[in-house]
Enzyme design. Structure first.
Site, PDB file in Angstrom:
ATOM      1  N   GLU A  16      31.887  48.010  27.419  1.00  0.00           N
ATOM      2  CA  GLU A  16      33.228  47.255  26.965  1.00  0.00           C
ATOM      3  C   GLU A  16      33.877  48.063  25.933  1.00  0.00           C
ATOM      4  O   GLU A  16      33.331  48.511  24.954  1.00  0.00           O
ATOM      5  CB  GLU A  16      32.786  45.825  26.561  1.00  0.00           C
ATOM      6  CG  GLU A  16      32.324  44.915  27.740  1.00  0.00           C
ATOM      7  CD  GLU A  16      32.101  43.665  27.206  1.00  0.00           C
ATOM      8  OE1 GLU A  16      33.040  43.009  26.402  1.00  0.00           O
ATOM      9  OE2 GLU A  16      31.009  42.762  27.682  1.00  0.00           O
ATOM     10  N   GLU A  41      25.456  41.408  25.133  1.00  0.00           N
ATOM     11  CA  GLU A  41      25.960  40.904  23.898  1.00  0.00           C
ATOM     12  C   GLU A  41      24.682  40.032  23.096  1.00  0.00           C
ATOM     13  O   GLU A  41      25.214  39.077  22.643  1.00  0.00           O
ATOM     14  CB  GLU A  41      27.240  40.619  23.592  1.00  0.00           C
ATOM     15  CG  GLU A  41      28.371  41.317  24.018  1.00  0.00           C
ATOM     16  CD  GLU A  41      29.743  41.041  23.508  1.00  0.00           C
ATOM     17  OE1 GLU A  41      29.916  40.071  23.130  1.00  0.00           O
ATOM     18  OE2 GLU A  41      30.430  42.085  23.242  1.00  0.00           O
TER      19      GLU A  41
HETATM   20  C1  BG6 Z   1      32.779  40.450  24.858  1.00  0.00           C
HETATM   21  C2  BG6 Z   1      32.394  39.809  25.980  1.00  0.00           C
HETATM   22  O1  BG6 Z   1      32.355  39.726  23.586  1.00  0.00           O
HETATM   23  O2  BG6 Z   1      34.091  40.614  24.535  1.00  0.00           O
HETATM   24  C3  BG6 Z   1      33.193  39.605  27.166  1.00  0.00           C
HETATM   25  O3  BG6 Z   1      31.026  40.403  26.378  1.00  0.00           O
HETATM   26  C4  BG6 Z   1      34.288  38.937  26.398  1.00  0.00           C
HETATM   27  O4  BG6 Z   1      32.832  38.407  27.926  1.00  0.00           O
HETATM   28  C5  BG6 Z   1      35.192  40.415  25.444  1.00  0.00           C
HETATM   29  O5  BG6 Z   1      35.625  38.637  27.431  1.00  0.00           O
HETATM   30  C6  BG6 Z   1      36.505  40.218  25.095  1.00  0.00           C
HETATM   31  O6  BG6 Z   1      36.511  38.997  24.683  1.00  0.00           O
HETATM   32  P1  BG6 Z   1      37.567  37.986  24.622  1.00  0.00           P
HETATM   33  O7  BG6 Z   1      37.493  36.781  23.777  1.00  0.00           O
HETATM   34  O8  BG6 Z   1      39.022  38.738  24.147  1.00  0.00           O
HETATM   35  O9  BG6 Z   1      37.894  37.602  26.234  1.00  0.00           O
END
Ligand code: BG6
Length: 477
Positions: free
Chosen positions: A376, A182
């Site tokens: 993701e 990201e």
């Molecule tokens: C993304 C990141 O921003 O979102 C992860 O690459 C992160 O590291 C994921 O865990 C989800 O966000 P969060 O804050 O719910 O863990």
């Protein structure tokens, strides 16, 4: 001919980051990283905004990365569960400070290198393809203290050395790589994305864009080295994606939404198209941002572009120029967004928009014309164990089902997608809040926010569901 199926070798799997799973934060010679200084709770945010007063953990705080879910000692059990779900790929990051504990060490740390060797061997045992991020929100603290982290050009050299070291060591084990997780997060959480801490009176924008330039050059150098060392390597960039919708058809709203998306696209435009776009140059000129560049930077950026576009998608965003409309803000992966009246949101206020996933995938493919890799996607939710000690996470299944359907629609649109690794296939520490109760997994981990729990793993309802999705190559949702 209509393409309506997931490709035969589609890389189904899950994704994690070292600092959110490994724990063992000083074991095996690992050095302290930026995220090891981020506690859970209300003090996390001031620190994330770059107001870290000192560089050692405090007695009275709880630091979730220190033990995380203990993947460092339990990776075999976890990988066996991933294999049981039929994973074809597993995305993880290497912690830079396991390999170079200070970041600027002359020699790499053998115990750190060995740890990832063991993890990759374990994945290989089950035929699971590793997808490896070089930098996922953790910078060795020594680099922050001594050099100001990515503010400093020297860090590019340290990163290049780190990248070359791991490419050489794992050249026969890892083909898929991502440079910076990201990368556009740098502008939103500069401490998390790039270890930036601002001095009194410093021009934040100038510092952030200079650091961004350094990361972009470092990313290009990693692409160069990766291809030289691993001839069949696939090296991608990684964008926190999610289209920004204009709230109305007022051209001012359209322009604003476009500008907001370009704040993020700017990074990928450089990494994938190989040059700073005109709109970025205009932005720099109008905001007195002057990038210091070395003579061959532009040539490097243009020559060593990425092979594929990795991205995360959790939600779409929306914006407006109307001050009244702007009052209604919502959460969502730290990106500013107003509430979209057509959509629901998660317990953390992240907008749920499966169609936005198709739209975003199309937007990215139209722009870059390179294969996409969804690295993701998922739903952070509070899970309750029922009387049988099970989590019936039908809400998570519903979220994922709708998103996977829309990914199928994007494939029908002709978008080339090579894989899908859902976020946190096993419960892990939340990056934004440091909580354990914000869970994404198919596998439940007995661990609470402040560290209580056995760390035992158990399957949730979604475990068998995802298994069947993979088994049927996305047909059986
Ligand atoms: C993304 C990141 O921003 O979102 C992860 O690459 C992160 O590291 C994921 O865990 C989800 O966000 P969060 O804050 O719910 O863990």
């Amino acid at each position: 001919m209509m393409i309506n199926k997931f490709p035969k070798n589609f890389l189904w799997g899950g994704a994690v980051a070292a600092n959110q799973v490994e724990g063992a934060y000083l074991e095996g010679g690992k050095g302290l990283t930026t995220v090891d200084l981020l506690p859970t709770g209300e003090n996390r945010f001031p620190m994330m905004l770059g107001k870290v007063e000192n560089y050692t953990p405090k007695e009275n705080e709880f630091y979730p990365s220190h033990e995380a879910i203990d993947f460092y000692h339990r990776y075999k059990e976890d990988i066996a569960l991933f294999a049981e779900m039929g994973f074809k790929s597993f995305r993880l990051s290497i912690s830079w400070a396991r390999i170079f504990p200070n970041g600027d060490d002359a020699e790499p740390n053998e115990a750190g290198l060995q740890f990832y060797d063991d993890v990759f061997d374990e994945l290989n045992k089950y035929g699971i393809e590793p997808v490896v991020t070089l930098a996922h929100f953790d910078v060795p603290v020594h680099l922050v203290k001594e050099y100001g982290s990515w503010k400093n050009r020297k860090v590019v050299d340290f990163f290049e050395k780190y990248a070359k070291t791991v490419f050489t060591r794992y050249k026969d084990k890892v083909k898929y790589w991502l440079t910076f997780n990201e990368i556009n997060m740098l502008l939103h959480l500069p401490y998390v994305g790039a270890g930036l801490i601002f001095k009194e009176g410093e021009d934040k924008q100038q510092v952030m864009y200079q650091a961004a330039h350094h990361q972009l050059v470092a990313s290009a150098l990693a692409v160069k080295a990766g291809h030289e060392i691993i001839p069949d390597a696939q090296i991608g960039c990684m964008l926190a994606a999610g289209m920004t919708y204009p709230y109305s058809c007022n051209p001012d709203d359209i322009q604003k939404a476009m500008d907001q998306d370009r704040e993020s696209f700017f990074f990928i435009d450089v990494q994938s198209r190989g040059k700073y776009p005109g709109y970025a140059k205009r932005f720099f000129a109008e905001n007195n941002i002057e990038l210091e560049m070395e003579a061959d930077d532009e040539a490097l950026l243009s020559k060593y572009t990425v092979d594929y576009i990795g991205f995360s998608y959790y939600s779409s965003r929306a914006t407006s120029t109307d001050p009244e409309v702007l009052k209604d803000k919502t959460g969502g992966n730290v990106f500013d967004s107003i509430t979209n009246p057509y959509l629901e949101a998660s317990e953390w206020g992240w907008t749920i928009d499966p169609k936005g996933f198709r739209i975003t995938a199309n937007q990215l493919y139209d722009r870059y014309q390179k294969p996409l890799f969804v690295v993701e996607n998922g739903l952070g939710a509070i899970d309750q164990l029922d009387e049988d000690n099970e989590v019936k996470d039908d809400y998570r299944i519903a979220y994922l089902r709708e998103h996977i359907k829309q990914m199928g629609e994007a494939l029908k649109d002709g978008v080339e997608i090579i894989g899908y690794t859902s976020w946190g296939p096993i419960d892990i520490v939340s990056a934004s809040t440091g909580e354990m109760k914000k869970r994404y997994g198919y596998i439940y981990v007995d661990r609470e926010n402040e560290g209580k729990g056995t760390l035992n793993r158990s399957k949730k309802q979604s475990f068998d569901w995802y298994k069947q999705v993979i088994e049927s190559n996305g047909e059986n949702l």
